[in-house]
Design a protein around this motif. Sequence first.
Motif, PDB file in Angstrom:
ATOM      1  N   ASP A   1     -36.402  19.723   8.154  1.00  0.00           N
ATOM      2  CA  ASP A   1     -36.188  18.760   9.412  1.00  0.00           C
ATOM      3  C   ASP A   1     -35.112  19.499  10.240  1.00  0.00           C
ATOM      4  O   ASP A   1     -35.253  18.960  11.614  1.00  0.00           O
ATOM      5  CB  ASP A   1     -35.769  17.341   8.978  1.00  0.00           C
ATOM      6  CG  ASP A   1     -36.711  16.627   8.433  1.00  0.00           C
ATOM      7  OD1 ASP A   1     -37.995  17.346   8.383  1.00  0.00           O
ATOM      8  OD2 ASP A   1     -36.599  15.623   7.733  1.00  0.00           O
ATOM      9  N   HIS A   2     -33.915  20.126   9.823  1.00  0.00           N
ATOM     10  CA  HIS A   2     -32.874  20.505  10.604  1.00  0.00           C
ATOM     11  C   HIS A   2     -32.801  22.024  10.435  1.00  0.00           C
ATOM     12  O   HIS A   2     -32.315  22.395   9.438  1.00  0.00           O
ATOM     13  CB  HIS A   2     -31.655  19.889  10.328  1.00  0.00           C
ATOM     14  CG  HIS A   2     -31.839  18.405  10.400  1.00  0.00           C
ATOM     15  ND1 HIS A   2     -31.366  17.884  11.640  1.00  0.00           N
ATOM     16  CD2 HIS A   2     -32.057  17.510   9.682  1.00  0.00           C
ATOM     17  CE1 HIS A   2     -31.497  16.380  11.365  1.00  0.00           C
ATOM     18  NE2 HIS A   2     -31.856  16.246  10.250  1.00  0.00           N
ATOM     19  N   GLU A   3     -33.486  22.843  11.172  1.00  0.00           N
ATOM     20  CA  GLU A   3     -33.586  24.299  10.958  1.00  0.00           C
ATOM     21  C   GLU A   3     -32.094  24.957  10.731  1.00  0.00           C
ATOM     22  O   GLU A   3     -31.913  25.884  10.053  1.00  0.00           O
ATOM     23  CB  GLU A   3     -34.383  25.073  11.903  1.00  0.00           C
ATOM     24  CG  GLU A   3     -35.780  25.300  11.484  1.00  0.00           C
ATOM     25  CD  GLU A   3     -36.788  25.684  12.336  1.00  0.00           C
ATOM     26  OE1 GLU A   3     -36.240  26.514  13.676  1.00  0.00           O
ATOM     27  OE2 GLU A   3     -37.717  25.309  12.471  1.00  0.00           O
ATOM     28  N   GLY A   4     -31.106  24.415  11.405  1.00  0.00           N
ATOM     29  CA  GLY A   4     -30.061  25.315  11.424  1.00  0.00           C
ATOM     30  C   GLY A   4     -28.955  25.006  10.227  1.00  0.00           C
ATOM     31  O   GLY A   4     -27.898  25.531   9.979  1.00  0.00           O
ATOM     32  N   VAL A   5     -29.523  23.753   9.319  1.00  0.00           N
ATOM     33  CA  VAL A   5     -28.585  23.603   8.213  1.00  0.00           C
ATOM     34  C   VAL A   5     -29.163  23.916   6.981  1.00  0.00           C
ATOM     35  O   VAL A   5     -30.513  23.697   6.648  1.00  0.00           O
ATOM     36  CB  VAL A   5     -28.618  21.824   8.269  1.00  0.00           C
ATOM     37  CG1 VAL A   5     -27.747  21.467   7.385  1.00  0.00           C
ATOM     38  CG2 VAL A   5     -28.000  21.423   9.768  1.00  0.00           C
ATOM     39  N   THR A   6     -28.585  24.154   6.184  1.00  0.00           N
ATOM     40  CA  THR A   6     -28.815  24.714   4.800  1.00  0.00           C
ATOM     41  C   THR A   6     -27.967  23.992   3.852  1.00  0.00           C
ATOM     42  O   THR A   6     -26.689  23.993   3.802  1.00  0.00           O
ATOM     43  CB  THR A   6     -28.324  26.120   4.408  1.00  0.00           C
ATOM     44  OG1 THR A   6     -27.224  26.767   4.844  1.00  0.00           O
ATOM     45  CG2 THR A   6     -29.643  27.119   4.775  1.00  0.00           C
ATOM     46  N   VAL A   7     -28.671  23.040   2.993  1.00  0.00           N
ATOM     47  CA  VAL A   7     -28.141  22.260   1.871  1.00  0.00           C
ATOM     48  C   VAL A   7     -28.166  23.000   0.634  1.00  0.00           C
ATOM     49  O   VAL A   7     -29.367  23.208   0.300  1.00  0.00           O
ATOM     50  CB  VAL A   7     -28.852  21.029   1.842  1.00  0.00           C
ATOM     51  CG1 VAL A   7     -27.891  19.886   0.761  1.00  0.00           C
ATOM     52  CG2 VAL A   7     -28.617  20.325   3.423  1.00  0.00           C
ATOM     53  N   SER A   8     -26.989  23.077   0.122  1.00  0.00           N
ATOM     54  CA  SER A   8     -27.295  23.860  -1.308  1.00  0.00           C
ATOM     55  C   SER A   8     -26.704  22.954  -2.575  1.00  0.00           C
ATOM     56  O   SER A   8     -25.972  22.320  -2.131  1.00  0.00           O
ATOM     57  CB  SER A   8     -26.478  25.109  -1.419  1.00  0.00           C
ATOM     58  OG  SER A   8     -25.279  24.962  -1.337  1.00  0.00           O
ATOM     59  N   VAL A   9     -27.606  22.838  -3.589  1.00  0.00           N
ATOM     60  CA  VAL A   9     -27.164  22.124  -4.710  1.00  0.00           C
ATOM     61  C   VAL A   9     -26.776  22.717  -6.040  1.00  0.00           C
ATOM     62  O   VAL A   9     -27.744  23.720  -6.308  1.00  0.00           O
ATOM     63  CB  VAL A   9     -28.424  21.243  -5.145  1.00  0.00           C
ATOM     64  CG1 VAL A   9     -28.041  20.307  -6.042  1.00  0.00           C
ATOM     65  CG2 VAL A   9     -29.074  20.465  -3.873  1.00  0.00           C
ATOM     66  N   GLU A  10     -25.629  22.682  -6.426  1.00  0.00           N
ATOM     67  CA  GLU A  10     -25.114  23.542  -7.189  1.00  0.00           C
ATOM     68  C   GLU A  10     -24.822  22.471  -8.562  1.00  0.00           C
ATOM     69  O   GLU A  10     -24.310  21.272  -8.449  1.00  0.00           O
ATOM     70  CB  GLU A  10     -23.787  24.274  -6.976  1.00  0.00           C
ATOM     71  CG  GLU A  10     -24.226  25.434  -6.230  1.00  0.00           C
ATOM     72  CD  GLU A  10     -22.921  25.918  -5.531  1.00  0.00           C
ATOM     73  OE1 GLU A  10     -21.752  25.762  -6.090  1.00  0.00           O
ATOM     74  OE2 GLU A  10     -22.980  26.526  -4.260  1.00  0.00           O
ATOM     75  N   GLY A  11     -25.124  22.990  -9.841  1.00  0.00           N
ATOM     76  CA  GLY A  11     -25.076  22.154 -11.117  1.00  0.00           C
ATOM     77  C   GLY A  11     -23.286  22.316 -11.600  1.00  0.00           C
ATOM     78  O   GLY A  11     -22.327  22.631 -10.543  1.00  0.00           O
ATOM     79  N   GLY A  12     -23.016  22.096 -12.925  1.00  0.00           N
ATOM     80  CA  GLY A  12     -21.632  22.071 -13.218  1.00  0.00           C
ATOM     81  C   GLY A  12     -21.409  20.987 -13.968  1.00  0.00           C
ATOM     82  O   GLY A  12     -20.418  20.866 -14.844  1.00  0.00           O
ATOM     83  N   GLY A  13     -22.139  19.838 -13.834  1.00  0.00           N
ATOM     84  CA  GLY A  13     -21.812  18.730 -14.596  1.00  0.00           C
ATOM     85  C   GLY A  13     -20.947  17.712 -13.821  1.00  0.00           C
ATOM     86  O   GLY A  13     -20.573  17.891 -12.724  1.00  0.00           O
ATOM     87  N   SER A  14     -20.885  16.498 -14.242  1.00  0.00           N
ATOM     88  CA  SER A  14     -20.670  15.174 -13.766  1.00  0.00           C
ATOM     89  C   SER A  14     -19.012  15.423 -13.378  1.00  0.00           C
ATOM     90  O   SER A  14     -18.332  15.098 -12.226  1.00  0.00           O
ATOM     91  CB  SER A  14     -20.676  13.855 -14.195  1.00  0.00           C
ATOM     92  OG  SER A  14     -22.198  13.620 -14.303  1.00  0.00           O
ATOM     93  N   GLY A  15     -18.425  16.196 -14.469  1.00  0.00           N
ATOM     94  CA  GLY A  15     -17.100  16.445 -14.187  1.00  0.00           C
ATOM     95  C   GLY A  15     -16.681  17.502 -13.231  1.00  0.00           C
ATOM     96  O   GLY A  15     -15.837  16.860 -12.316  1.00  0.00           O
ATOM     97  N   ALA A  16     -17.566  18.213 -13.028  1.00  0.00           N
ATOM     98  CA  ALA A  16     -17.058  19.347 -12.024  1.00  0.00           C
ATOM     99  C   ALA A  16     -17.531  18.705 -10.673  1.00  0.00           C
ATOM    100  O   ALA A  16     -16.829  18.827  -9.835  1.00  0.00           O
ATOM    101  CB  ALA A  16     -18.248  20.446 -12.251  1.00  0.00           C
ATOM    102  N   GLY A  17     -18.251  17.627 -10.600  1.00  0.00           N
ATOM    103  CA  GLY A  17     -18.707  17.064  -9.142  1.00  0.00           C
ATOM    104  C   GLY A  17     -17.567  15.977  -8.790  1.00  0.00           C
ATOM    105  O   GLY A  17     -17.049  16.134  -7.562  1.00  0.00           O
ATOM    106  N   VAL A  18     -16.953  15.427  -9.988  1.00  0.00           N
ATOM    107  CA  VAL A  18     -15.600  14.555  -9.622  1.00  0.00           C
ATOM    108  C   VAL A  18     -14.504  15.532  -9.030  1.00  0.00           C
ATOM    109  O   VAL A  18     -14.075  15.215  -7.947  1.00  0.00           O
ATOM    110  CB  VAL A  18     -15.115  13.812 -10.810  1.00  0.00           C
ATOM    111  CG1 VAL A  18     -13.976  13.290 -10.462  1.00  0.00           C
ATOM    112  CG2 VAL A  18     -16.180  12.958 -11.162  1.00  0.00           C
ATOM    113  N   GLU A  19     -14.414  16.855  -9.684  1.00  0.00           N
ATOM    114  CA  GLU A  19     -13.300  17.573  -9.271  1.00  0.00           C
ATOM    115  C   GLU A  19     -13.481  18.194  -8.076  1.00  0.00           C
ATOM    116  O   GLU A  19     -12.576  18.383  -7.079  1.00  0.00           O
ATOM    117  CB  GLU A  19     -13.377  18.713 -10.434  1.00  0.00           C
ATOM    118  CG  GLU A  19     -12.111  19.468 -10.586  1.00  0.00           C
ATOM    119  CD  GLU A  19     -12.066  20.326 -11.623  1.00  0.00           C
ATOM    120  OE1 GLU A  19     -12.190  20.122 -12.694  1.00  0.00           O
ATOM    121  OE2 GLU A  19     -11.652  21.763 -11.561  1.00  0.00           O
TER     122      GLU A  19
END
Lengths: 304, 287
Positions: free
Chosen positions: B67-85
């Motif tokens: 929908d927005h050509e100029g934007v790249t959304v990247s999704v990285e793993g690592g676990g919930s702990g890494a997300g909080v950090e």
Amino acid sequence: MASESKKVQSKVQTARRLRDAVELLVKNIFFLCGFVAVASVLFISVYLVISGLPAMLEIGVTDFLLGDTWDGKNGVYGILPFILTSLAGTAGAVVLGVPMGVLTAMFLAKVAGNRVAAVIRSAVALLAGIPSVVYGLVGMVVLVPAIQKAFHLSSGACLLAAIVVLTVMILPSIINVAETALRAVPKEYEEASLALGATHTETIFRVSLPAARSGVATAIVLGVGRAIGEAMAIIMVSGNVANMPGSLFTPVRFLTTAIASEMNYATVGSLWRQSLFSIALVLFLFIMLINVALNVFIKNKKEG
Amino acid sequence: MKKFIAMLMAGAMAFSLAACGNQASKESQAGTDQTDKPEELSGSVVCLGSTSMTDVMTVLAEQFGMDHEGVTVSVEGGGSGAGVEAATNGTADLGLASRSLKDEEKSAGLVENIIALDGIAIIVNADNSVADLSVDQIAKIFTGEITNWSEVGGTAGEIAVIGRESGSGTRDGFESITKTEDKCKLNQELTSTGAVIEAVRGNTAAIGYASLSAVEHQNGINAITVDGVACNEDTILDGTYKIQRPFVIITKEGVELTAQTKAFFDWAMSKDAADLIRQAGAVPTAE
């Protein structure tokens, strides 16, 4: 007149030059194609060693190869269960598949009439062309429940199911190579045997088979190579649990399926991921060994 | 004649490829038309954390990127702990966690935004007479304490326990809710939801787990009730179905999101994204 002949000469020269240029171009294209194959093999070998060795050294080669527990997520890396499973599965497939394949090859080369042989041969060719995921799917939906019922197990996904699937998968390569080898046996050998009073069956087993033994050996090694490298078909029928292959009915995990089932999750750069590359390296070494064996057989065949 | 047929087929294939191309470009155009925002967004949005949320977030990221050509959304793993950090020290734009935030995390300024709920259905073969199990019984079955169906009111027969491979988000969710982490004794470790369903369908003695969205409208299997509560969107939303957990996007108080991150976040939490979330196997919470 003189100018005329000069013209012709220069024309001939241009044609020759053009021809040479095309020759050179084609030669280079051939070289490039050959180079791609060599470069791929070299790249993969070097890459596997570079990415597989560090983890193996960090874990300790003996701990890695002889450890009996695998829990990659929690940092326990012992791949003995996978190695033993791969060996047991391959051995099982060879024990079942080789006699079946060689007998089929004998039938095709020496016994069957042309029409029957043509039907069987095209069936075998079809068998070779079925994608491995289809073997897995059929195995999972048909074979696994059948094994469960036949042996009154709680779950039919086990080493035996994998062996059966692998057996069917290696049949085509064994049959093809063994048949070619049996066909190449000089007619005189068999005629001499028949003239001495041996029956047709005796001739096939005592004369044709020994004469074609190096070709049959090649067929077996090819089958082993195919069996040990297969992943997709057996991941769906073997249970895929990292157990020691205690019996035919244990759910097990192979070297190939160990890589396939965890590569998605292991974080880039972690020891877990690196250890999966180490498994790949071990598998690669196994397959190299088989290839060396294959080359030895082929060489013997040429000399003999 | 053969040549002619071959050419005909090649032509047909080329045509159909071209047709596909057209369709794709039309669709993406339609996508751009839908968003009636005049200002152009650009840059990147990094989401990092729970691997269980990867499916949902990837689907959202792809649609947003279209929908927005100029934007790249990247999704990285690592676990919930890494997300909080990552949310705490700002290494990612958005943190992802597949659990509720702890009190000390909240008092550290983190904000819990529940984007969806993840319901895990417990499935058995359709011929199995067992229709209800408690969370405790399920845990005991998966850890090998209960090995026969007769112990939980079914017809006698050894239980075949079917789970997912280690690293799978569904397995992680199931094991953390039933408190059976690293204690499960499985007969089969399969690598996809479809394989688990297929295995349970083919085995009257089997029990397995799979995302709610995957088991709806399936023949040959039963999603059993847990502590008497059926697994469906309603029971997950009102919290009565036990085997569920929240998917949380973590933001931090006082930290201003970049324009593109805010746009993505607002859209992901809105009703517009609900269908995509449902498709990815979770229950959207937006109303």
